[in-house]
Motif scaffolding. Structure first.
Motif, PDB file in Angstrom:
ATOM      1  N   ARG A   8      56.496  44.816  58.796  1.00  0.00           N
ATOM      2  CA  ARG A   8      56.827  45.508  60.074  1.00  0.00           C
ATOM      3  C   ARG A   8      57.902  46.498  59.827  1.00  0.00           C
ATOM      4  O   ARG A   8      58.438  46.605  58.754  1.00  0.00           O
ATOM      5  CB  ARG A   8      57.745  44.554  60.792  1.00  0.00           C
ATOM      6  CG  ARG A   8      56.908  43.287  61.519  1.00  0.00           C
ATOM      7  CD  ARG A   8      58.383  42.582  62.253  1.00  0.00           C
ATOM      8  NE  ARG A   8      57.774  41.802  63.464  1.00  0.00           N
ATOM      9  CZ  ARG A   8      57.082  40.589  63.380  1.00  0.00           C
ATOM     10  NH1 ARG A   8      57.129  40.073  61.943  1.00  0.00           N
ATOM     11  NH2 ARG A   8      56.745  40.166  64.286  1.00  0.00           N
ATOM     12  N   ASP A   9      57.784  47.588  60.675  1.00  0.00           N
ATOM     13  CA  ASP A   9      58.922  48.765  60.511  1.00  0.00           C
ATOM     14  C   ASP A   9      59.830  48.357  62.095  1.00  0.00           C
ATOM     15  O   ASP A   9      59.549  47.349  62.573  1.00  0.00           O
ATOM     16  CB  ASP A   9      58.316  50.022  60.803  1.00  0.00           C
ATOM     17  CG  ASP A   9      57.706  50.209  61.945  1.00  0.00           C
ATOM     18  OD1 ASP A   9      57.522  49.448  63.015  1.00  0.00           O
ATOM     19  OD2 ASP A   9      56.627  51.001  62.075  1.00  0.00           O
ATOM     20  N   TYR A  10      60.743  49.167  62.026  1.00  0.00           N
ATOM     21  CA  TYR A  10      61.732  48.987  63.203  1.00  0.00           C
ATOM     22  C   TYR A  10      61.093  48.867  64.299  1.00  0.00           C
ATOM     23  O   TYR A  10      61.607  47.966  65.237  1.00  0.00           O
ATOM     24  CB  TYR A  10      62.797  50.156  63.126  1.00  0.00           C
ATOM     25  CG  TYR A  10      63.714  49.790  64.236  1.00  0.00           C
ATOM     26  CD1 TYR A  10      65.033  48.904  63.831  1.00  0.00           C
ATOM     27  CD2 TYR A  10      63.761  50.293  65.213  1.00  0.00           C
ATOM     28  CE1 TYR A  10      66.012  48.586  64.584  1.00  0.00           C
ATOM     29  CE2 TYR A  10      64.780  50.131  66.314  1.00  0.00           C
ATOM     30  CZ  TYR A  10      65.913  49.058  65.973  1.00  0.00           C
ATOM     31  OH  TYR A  10      66.745  48.704  66.792  1.00  0.00           O
ATOM     32  N   GLU A  11      60.152  49.721  64.743  1.00  0.00           N
ATOM     33  CA  GLU A  11      59.463  49.377  65.976  1.00  0.00           C
ATOM     34  C   GLU A  11      59.080  48.427  66.438  1.00  0.00           C
ATOM     35  O   GLU A  11      58.845  47.538  67.379  1.00  0.00           O
ATOM     36  CB  GLU A  11      58.310  50.445  66.134  1.00  0.00           C
ATOM     37  CG  GLU A  11      58.805  51.787  66.223  1.00  0.00           C
ATOM     38  CD  GLU A  11      59.322  51.942  67.853  1.00  0.00           C
ATOM     39  OE1 GLU A  11      58.846  52.033  68.747  1.00  0.00           O
ATOM     40  OE2 GLU A  11      60.538  52.397  67.670  1.00  0.00           O
ATOM     41  N   ASP A  12      58.383  47.348  65.392  1.00  0.00           N
ATOM     42  CA  ASP A  12      57.809  46.148  65.439  1.00  0.00           C
ATOM     43  C   ASP A  12      58.930  45.223  65.573  1.00  0.00           C
ATOM     44  O   ASP A  12      58.826  43.921  66.334  1.00  0.00           O
ATOM     45  CB  ASP A  12      56.834  45.975  64.328  1.00  0.00           C
ATOM     46  CG  ASP A  12      55.978  46.701  64.013  1.00  0.00           C
ATOM     47  OD1 ASP A  12      55.128  47.168  65.088  1.00  0.00           O
ATOM     48  OD2 ASP A  12      55.414  47.134  62.873  1.00  0.00           O
TER      49      ASP A  12
END
Length: 478
Positions: A46-50
């Motif tokens: 994941r990145d922050y958006e996820d």
């Protein structure tokens, strides 16, 4: 240091067990996860958006979302696509940030036997320690949060004063810091290299002396946040002598590594500090199901994207950084860059999307303009002297009627898009961007010179060094 793989496996089990009852743990069936393969199946990258939907639950007051209870803090940082990011710091993850910074200093003392600097004055150039509250959780920049947890044995010697640290305007704050430190026995100075360089420049302008003559006890420089190499020569020139330095690798998401020795290359990866690390070979990062490796599987000399799982409640979280192992006994790394193109020569984290948006804005304001191609590079040490800047190398199909106005509009939009860049411009760390117009076919000639003309090859929109810029200038002069 001696038992990295075993220590990491224990942390993975501990983290999963403790988070089993959280919203995230239930969503990802943590109660069934026993092995690393089962962990990889359960937890996607994941990145922050996820991760943001889970953070939103916390910001709305929900407990037990990513980690039991609620975070002690949110570290507020600039996002790439999502604006402001709120990175959780829990009471369990706080020691990772605080103790790792402490251990970096104590390791230096242990290795060198030099402890005198602890008896004199220490300066940590940091953000404001003033915090705001959201959903009952304290929010601030990481360096400001850390300021509240400086150990007592260091706090008595710490400068600047709390009041000065709270000043938001960098120019004002810097002058006040100099007022408070210039006649003190400074022994340790810590901060991001370009900010420290500005501190030194102002002291030299005020005193006419080299730093070693203003601070004869100055013996240790602690830094992190950006690549030190572009600054090393000028910084030591300002000091007037070589001194020991300790490099650190802190992030809002966790304290990743620090330089544990003055004699070996690389930073010691902190494997027993509440983080379970994973590594994705850079060439596989954008695969649909990228290959994920534990610490036991990494190899020296290969570039990896760093993934963390932590007692802050970050799971399968891509830091966006790339590292290369220079040793696996112990595990030491070099930070090699970002997984995507960016500029962060001064800590600004400008990304391609922001460059594109700024260019689009300026072209709307100057409808006569046609841009064939452009790339952006940092000018760390301008040959003409003065403040560093971002250089925009642009091949115009049709140039603007007002080049200065076009540059102002680019800069205006970039400061709106990126809070760090705005801080650097308003704090007079950087001067506004400079446009260098290139002749027709400059980019084509450059790509031809690199053997990359045609196909899917393209010049990166921005780079964190000057290789592309210098290649373009060279190709333009041929």
């Amino acid at each position: 240091m001696a038992n990295g793989p075993a220590v990491q496996a224990a942390w993975r089990e501990k983290l999963v067990t403790k988070a089993t009852g959280t919203r995230f743990g239930k969503d990802h069936a943590f109660q069934k996860v026993k092995t690393y393969d089962e962990f990889k199946d359960a937890v996607p990258i994941r990145d922050y958006e996820d991760l943001k939907p889970y953070v939103e639950h916390i910001l709305h007051g929900e407990q037990n979302v990513l980690w039991p209870g609620q975070p002690a803090y949110f570290a507020k940082t600039s996002g790439t696509t999502s604006g402001v990011k709120y990175i959780p710091i829990t009471s369990d993850s706080l020691p990772n940030h605080i103790n790792s910074a402490r251990d970096a200093l104590l390791n230096y003392v242990h290795e060198t036997g030099r402890a005198e600097f602890l008896d004199k004055k220490l300066i940590f150039l940091s953000g404001s320690p003033e915090l705001e509250k959201k959903a009952g959780i304290n929010i601030g920049r990481l360096s400001g949060i850390a300021n509240h947890h400086v150990p007592g044995y260091l706090r008595t010697n710490q400068l600047p004063s709390y009041e000065t640290n709270c000043i938001e305007d960098w120019e004002t704050k810097l002058e006040r810091i100099i007022d408070e430190t210039i006649d003190q026995r400074m022994s340790l100075i810590s901060g991001i290299p370009p900010w420290v360089q500005m501190y030194f420049d102002r002291i030299r302008a005020r005193t006419g002396k080299e730093i070693k003559d203003v601070f004869p006890d100055f013996s240790l420089f602690v830094y992190g946040g950006v690549n030190f190499e572009p600054y090393r020569a000028k910084l030591y020139e300002s000091i007037g002598k070589r001194i020991d330095s300790v490099e650190t690798y802190p992030a809002s998401e966790g304290f990743i590594a620090y330089q544990d020795t003055q004699t070996e290359e690389g930073l010691l990866l902190l494997l027993d500090s509440g983080i379970f690390f994973e590594f994705i070979p850079v060439e596989n990062f954008f695969d649909e199901k990228p290959k994920r490796l534990s610490i036991a599987e990494v190899e020296v000399g290969k570039n990896y994207a760093v993934i963390i799982n932590s007692n802050a409640g970050l799971w399968g979280y891509s830091l966006g950084d790339t590292v290369k192992f220079v040793s696996t006994n112990p595990y030491r790394i070099l930070v090699t860059g970002r997984i995507k193109h960016f500029i962060s020569a001064f800590g600004e984290h400008v990304i391609g999307e922001e460059i594109e948006k700024a260019l689009q804005y300026a072209m709307q304001r100057h409808p006569e303009v046609e841009v064939t191609e452009c790339t952006v590079a940092p000018m760390v040490a301008p040959p003409e002297g003065g403040l560093p800047y971002h250089e925009w190398l642009i091949e115009f199909g049709m140039p603007p009627n007002n080049m200065a106005g076009f540059a102002r509009d680019l800069d205006k939009r970039l400061t709106e898009l990126n809070v760090y860049y705005d801080d650097l411009i308003s704090g007079s760390i950087l001067k506004p961007l400079v446009i260098t117009p290139l002749p027709k076919n400059a980019f084509i000639n450059y790509m031809r010179s690199q053997g990359k003309l045609g196909g899917q090859n393209k010049v990166p929109r921005l780079s964190n060094d000057r290789k592309v810029a210098e290649g373009l200038m060279s190709a333009s002069n041929e």
